[in-house]
Design a protein around this motif. Structure first.
Motif, PDB file in Angstrom:
ATOM      1  N   ILE A  87      10.284   5.512  -3.200  1.00 43.80           N
ATOM      2  CA  ILE A  87       9.015   4.961  -2.740  1.00 43.80           C
ATOM      3  C   ILE A  87       8.984   3.493  -3.161  1.00 43.80           C
ATOM      4  O   ILE A  87       8.604   3.166  -4.290  1.00 43.80           O
ATOM      5  CB  ILE A  87       7.802   5.714  -3.329  1.00 43.80           C
ATOM      6  CG1 ILE A  87       7.888   7.198  -3.011  1.00 43.80           C
ATOM      7  CG2 ILE A  87       6.496   5.116  -2.789  1.00 43.80           C
ATOM      8  CD1 ILE A  87       7.838   7.518  -1.519  1.00 43.80           C
ATOM      9  N   ARG A 142       6.810   8.102  10.316  1.00 42.77           N
ATOM     10  CA  ARG A 142       7.952   7.182  10.168  1.00 42.77           C
ATOM     11  C   ARG A 142       9.138   7.563  11.043  1.00 42.77           C
ATOM     12  O   ARG A 142       9.867   6.689  11.526  1.00 42.77           O
ATOM     13  CB  ARG A 142       8.398   7.140   8.694  1.00 42.77           C
ATOM     14  CG  ARG A 142       7.491   6.350   7.786  1.00 42.77           C
ATOM     15  CD  ARG A 142       8.042   6.338   6.375  1.00 42.77           C
ATOM     16  NE  ARG A 142       7.992   7.674   5.779  1.00 42.77           N
ATOM     17  CZ  ARG A 142       7.033   8.099   4.982  1.00 42.77           C
ATOM     18  NH1 ARG A 142       6.019   7.302   4.689  1.00 42.77           N
ATOM     19  NH2 ARG A 142       7.057   9.301   4.468  1.00 42.77           N
ATOM     20  N   CYS A 158       0.822  -1.219   0.000  1.00 46.44           N
ATOM     21  CA  CYS A 158       0.000   0.000   0.000  1.00 46.44           C
ATOM     22  C   CYS A 158       0.857   1.272   0.000  1.00 46.44           C
ATOM     23  O   CYS A 158       0.357   2.346  -0.338  1.00 46.44           O
ATOM     24  CB  CYS A 158      -0.958   0.010   1.182  1.00 46.44           C
ATOM     25  SG  CYS A 158      -0.167   0.076   2.794  1.00 46.44           S
ATOM     26  N   LEU A 159       2.136   1.181   0.354  1.00 42.30           N
ATOM     27  CA  LEU A 159       2.992   2.368   0.350  1.00 42.30           C
ATOM     28  C   LEU A 159       3.041   2.988  -1.046  1.00 42.30           C
ATOM     29  O   LEU A 159       2.885   4.201  -1.211  1.00 42.30           O
ATOM     30  CB  LEU A 159       4.408   1.997   0.810  1.00 42.30           C
ATOM     31  CG  LEU A 159       5.455   3.107   0.734  1.00 42.30           C
ATOM     32  CD1 LEU A 159       5.076   4.272   1.643  1.00 42.30           C
ATOM     33  CD2 LEU A 159       6.834   2.562   1.114  1.00 42.30           C
ATOM     34  N   LYS A 160       3.216   2.168  -2.058  1.00 46.00           N
ATOM     35  CA  LYS A 160       3.317   2.670  -3.426  1.00 46.00           C
ATOM     36  C   LYS A 160       1.958   2.736  -4.127  1.00 46.00           C
ATOM     37  O   LYS A 160       1.685   3.670  -4.887  1.00 46.00           O
ATOM     38  CB  LYS A 160       4.257   1.773  -4.234  1.00 46.00           C
ATOM     39  CG  LYS A 160       4.484   2.246  -5.675  1.00 46.00           C
ATOM     40  CD  LYS A 160       5.552   1.398  -6.363  1.00 46.00           C
ATOM     41  CE  LYS A 160       5.831   1.887  -7.788  1.00 46.00           C
ATOM     42  NZ  LYS A 160       6.909   1.092  -8.437  1.00 46.00           N
ATOM     43  N   THR A 181      -0.964   3.826  13.656  1.00 45.28           N
ATOM     44  CA  THR A 181      -0.123   4.451  12.627  1.00 45.28           C
ATOM     45  C   THR A 181       0.626   5.628  13.227  1.00 45.28           C
ATOM     46  O   THR A 181       0.059   6.409  13.998  1.00 45.28           O
ATOM     47  CB  THR A 181      -0.983   4.936  11.444  1.00 45.28           C
ATOM     48  OG1 THR A 181      -1.720   3.826  10.932  1.00 45.28           O
ATOM     49  CG2 THR A 181      -0.121   5.502  10.331  1.00 45.28           C
ATOM     50  N   ASN A 200       2.475   2.097   9.590  1.00 46.31           N
ATOM     51  CA  ASN A 200       1.358   1.317  10.134  1.00 46.31           C
ATOM     52  C   ASN A 200       1.907   0.142  10.932  1.00 46.31           C
ATOM     53  O   ASN A 200       2.556  -0.746  10.382  1.00 46.31           O
ATOM     54  CB  ASN A 200       0.469   0.848   8.984  1.00 46.31           C
ATOM     55  CG  ASN A 200      -0.793   0.134   9.437  1.00 46.31           C
ATOM     56  OD1 ASN A 200      -1.421  -0.571   8.662  1.00 46.31           O
ATOM     57  ND2 ASN A 200      -1.195   0.295  10.681  1.00 46.31           N
ATOM     58  N   HIS A 219       3.984  -2.329   8.696  1.00 54.18           N
ATOM     59  CA  HIS A 219       4.041  -1.737   7.362  1.00 54.18           C
ATOM     60  C   HIS A 219       4.882  -0.471   7.548  1.00 54.18           C
ATOM     61  O   HIS A 219       4.357   0.645   7.626  1.00 54.18           O
ATOM     62  CB  HIS A 219       2.643  -1.362   6.861  1.00 54.18           C
ATOM     63  CG  HIS A 219       1.720  -2.531   6.680  1.00 54.18           C
ATOM     64  ND1 HIS A 219       2.094  -3.684   6.035  1.00 54.18           N
ATOM     65  CD2 HIS A 219       0.432  -2.722   7.057  1.00 54.18           C
ATOM     66  CE1 HIS A 219       1.073  -4.530   6.014  1.00 54.18           C
ATOM     67  NE2 HIS A 219       0.055  -3.971   6.630  1.00 54.18           N
ATOM     68  N   GLY A 232       6.903   1.380   5.892  1.00 53.66           N
ATOM     69  CA  GLY A 232       6.981   2.483   4.934  1.00 53.66           C
ATOM     70  C   GLY A 232       5.949   3.555   5.165  1.00 53.66           C
ATOM     71  O   GLY A 232       6.210   4.739   4.941  1.00 53.66           O
ATOM     72  N   ASP A 233       4.736   3.169   5.587  1.00 55.83           N
ATOM     73  CA  ASP A 233       3.723   4.182   5.866  1.00 55.83           C
ATOM     74  C   ASP A 233       3.407   4.293   7.352  1.00 55.83           C
ATOM     75  O   ASP A 233       2.410   4.894   7.744  1.00 55.83           O
ATOM     76  CB  ASP A 233       2.441   3.927   5.055  1.00 55.83           C
ATOM     77  CG  ASP A 233       1.811   2.581   5.363  1.00 55.83           C
ATOM     78  OD1 ASP A 233       2.406   1.807   6.119  1.00 55.83           O
ATOM     79  OD2 ASP A 233       0.709   2.318   4.845  1.00 55.83           O
ATOM     80  N   ILE A 263      12.875   6.608   2.615  1.00 56.11           N
ATOM     81  CA  ILE A 263      11.869   7.553   2.120  1.00 56.11           C
ATOM     82  C   ILE A 263      12.486   8.934   1.925  1.00 56.11           C
ATOM     83  O   ILE A 263      12.193   9.632   0.941  1.00 56.11           O
ATOM     84  CB  ILE A 263      10.667   7.632   3.074  1.00 56.11           C
ATOM     85  CG1 ILE A 263      10.066   6.232   3.294  1.00 56.11           C
ATOM     86  CG2 ILE A 263       9.614   8.592   2.551  1.00 56.11           C
ATOM     87  CD1 ILE A 263       9.540   5.565   2.051  1.00 56.11           C
TER      88      ILE A 263
END
Length: 495
Positions: free
Chosen positions: A256, A356, A165-167, A353, A387, A382, A384-385, A251
């Protein structure tokens, strides 16, 4: 107590509701005997269970409309249910209510390879969309770990994400249109198959509304071309702080990745014997960083990411050399939840969440909480975002352990809020986080949420008492919070 929840009074009401629903549906589509309704007593948050009064299994949109009209007239609450893979109690039944399952609405209506869209009913499994699109070299991007079982209707209700979902975004970024039925029995279409839709963006309001605004009957999703190539880096770190900082550094470098996941040592060690993914079980943390695109793009991005990871203190870097190896690296992350059963009788999966830049701080905070509550926690993110999915490990057979696990989870969510994050990412609020909503949102903000609810469901019959806490609940939680009360949801049946 709601008088309708009194066992002495519920039987006549049950007969009345069953009779009304059987006038609309085949007999096999109306379940009311305990042996038939028991499988619907909970979702993936199995700590809280409640037998539903009735389960309805409509097979088409007209039956959904009829069920809603009947339940509205009888003032019977309705709990929508997809595959039951949710982890926040959003599909937990109400004792005097009807569970409306969309499992039989499971047709792929249309696949448009030119527009790159698929029109599907809510009971279609997430992975089935990609399977159907595969011959056309297309797929549906959101890929929650439960994608083999979870359905698109549930994904819409929870705004599900996944490791990519990051990208490629969450459900809200990959759904163009939703057709749904309101509590008044009206069929409404939100969004459009065009690039934009006139009026207010109610589609974004509806996605993630946890079944409180209407029942989904059809969804139009985006399909995207399969990348020509995809490779993943498996990076090890001897310190969780270095691993957390490496995520922010990737990041910050303007990269990404298609996926950027983090697992701590506890997670790696519980997963590796289960799937043999090739993880470094001596590492304090590992990162999975995926690149996809053309072969040239992937080669260049893998090189850039490797450079950043080495500069961030990686002790070991492996890059997948084949599709089989890429899938093997991911298999450990995808199977983290079931693997928890190898090392603990029970686990409590949290979902928050954070920015980062605070990954390392939160990881250290969770480590302190392990000592505070005397429980282990396996961290799967997760990353990268931002989460987080901490898995709090406990044994429900040991008195007090689940209570401590709940307090542990509430503390994690409060830490997320403290560092500028939120109490949920993709699992929704349901009943699990409803008290934590009192921490994040003011009374005025919560009233605004209720305003949206009233606009769609004045009678408050759709999934009532979920997601948005009342002023009374927040007042009670405040008292328990100060006293570190031992029962998060004293009114709910447990275990």
């Amino acid at each position: 107590m709601n008088v309708l929840s009194d066992p002495a009074l519920i039987l006549p009401r049950q007969r009345k509701v069953v009779s009304a629903l059987r006038a609309l549906l085949p007999a096999y589509a109306v379940l009311f005997n305990e042996e038939d309704t028991r499988p619907y007593e909970c979702d993936g948050l199995a700590a809280y269970r409640q037998l539903p009064m009735v389960v309805a299994l409509p097979e088409n949109e007209a039956q959904v409309v009829a069920i809603l009209n009947t339940c509205r007239d009888l003032k019977v609450p309705i709990v929508p249910r997809g595959a039951g893979t949710g982890l926040s109690g959003g599909a937990m039944p109400i004792a005097d209510g009807v569970v409306l399952s969309t499992a039989k609405l499971n047709k792929i209506v249309k696949l448009d390879t030119f527009a790159r869209t698929a029109v599907v009913q809510p009971g279609v499994r997430n992975l089935a969309i990609s399977d159907a699109a595969a011959p056309h070299n297309l797929y549906y991007a959101p890929d929650p770990s439960s994608q083999i079982a979870c359905t698109i209707g549930g994904n819409v209700a929870e705004n599900s994400g996944g490791v990519h979902c990051l990208k490629y975004g969450l459900t809200v970024h990959n759904v163009l249109r939703v057709r749904m039925v309101t509590i008044d029995g009206n069929i409404v279409e939100l969004g459009s198959e065009a690039l934009d839709a006139p009026g207010l963006d109610l589609l974004a309001v509806f996605i993630g509304s946890e079944g409180m605004l209407g029942i989904v009957t059809e969804v139009t999703v985006k399909l995207i071309p399969k990348p020509q190539a995809a490779r993943v880096i498996l990076a090890s770190f001897d310190d969780v702080v270095k691993g957390g900082n490496a995520v922010a550094n990737v990041i910050a470098a303007g990269i990404i990745p298609a996926g950027l996941e983090m697992m701590d040592q506890t997670s790696s060690r519980m997963v590796e014997p289960f799937v043999k993914a090739g993880y470094d079980i001596d590492a304090a943390a590992i990162l999975l960083c995926e690149s996809d695109g053309t072969a040239e793009e992937v080669e260049e991005e893998i090189g850039r990411m490797s450079e950043v990871l080495n500069g961030s203190g990686a002790t070991r870097i492996e890059v997948s050399q084949s599709e089989a190896e890429r899938l093997r690296f991911w298999s450990g992350r995808k199977n983290a939840f079931p693997a928890a059963g190898r090392i603990s009788p029970d686990y409590y999966c949290m979902d928050g969440t954070i920015p980062r830049k605070h990954l390392a701080r939160v990881l250290l905070g969770i480590a302190d909480m392990e000592i505070k509550y005397g429980l282990r926690c396996a961290n799967v993110f997760h990353a990268g975002d931002g989460n987080l999915h901490p898995l709090i490990l406990f044994d429900a057979n040991v008195p007090g352990e689940f209570d401590r696990a709940e307090l542990f989870g509430a503390d994690i969510l409060e830490l997320c809020v403290e560092v500028g994050g939120t109490i949920t990412g993709e699992h929704g609020v349901g009943i699990e986080k409803i008290n934590s909503m009192c921490v994040q949102f003011s009374a005025q903000e919560r009233e605004a949420f209720f305003g949206v609810k009233r606009a769609f469901d004045t009678a408050f019959l759709l999934n009532p008492d979920k997601a948005i806490p009342t002023l009374h609940r927040c007042a009670e939680y405040g008292k328990m919070h100060v006293q570190r009360g031992q029962m998060k949801f004293p009114e709910l049946p447990r275990f």
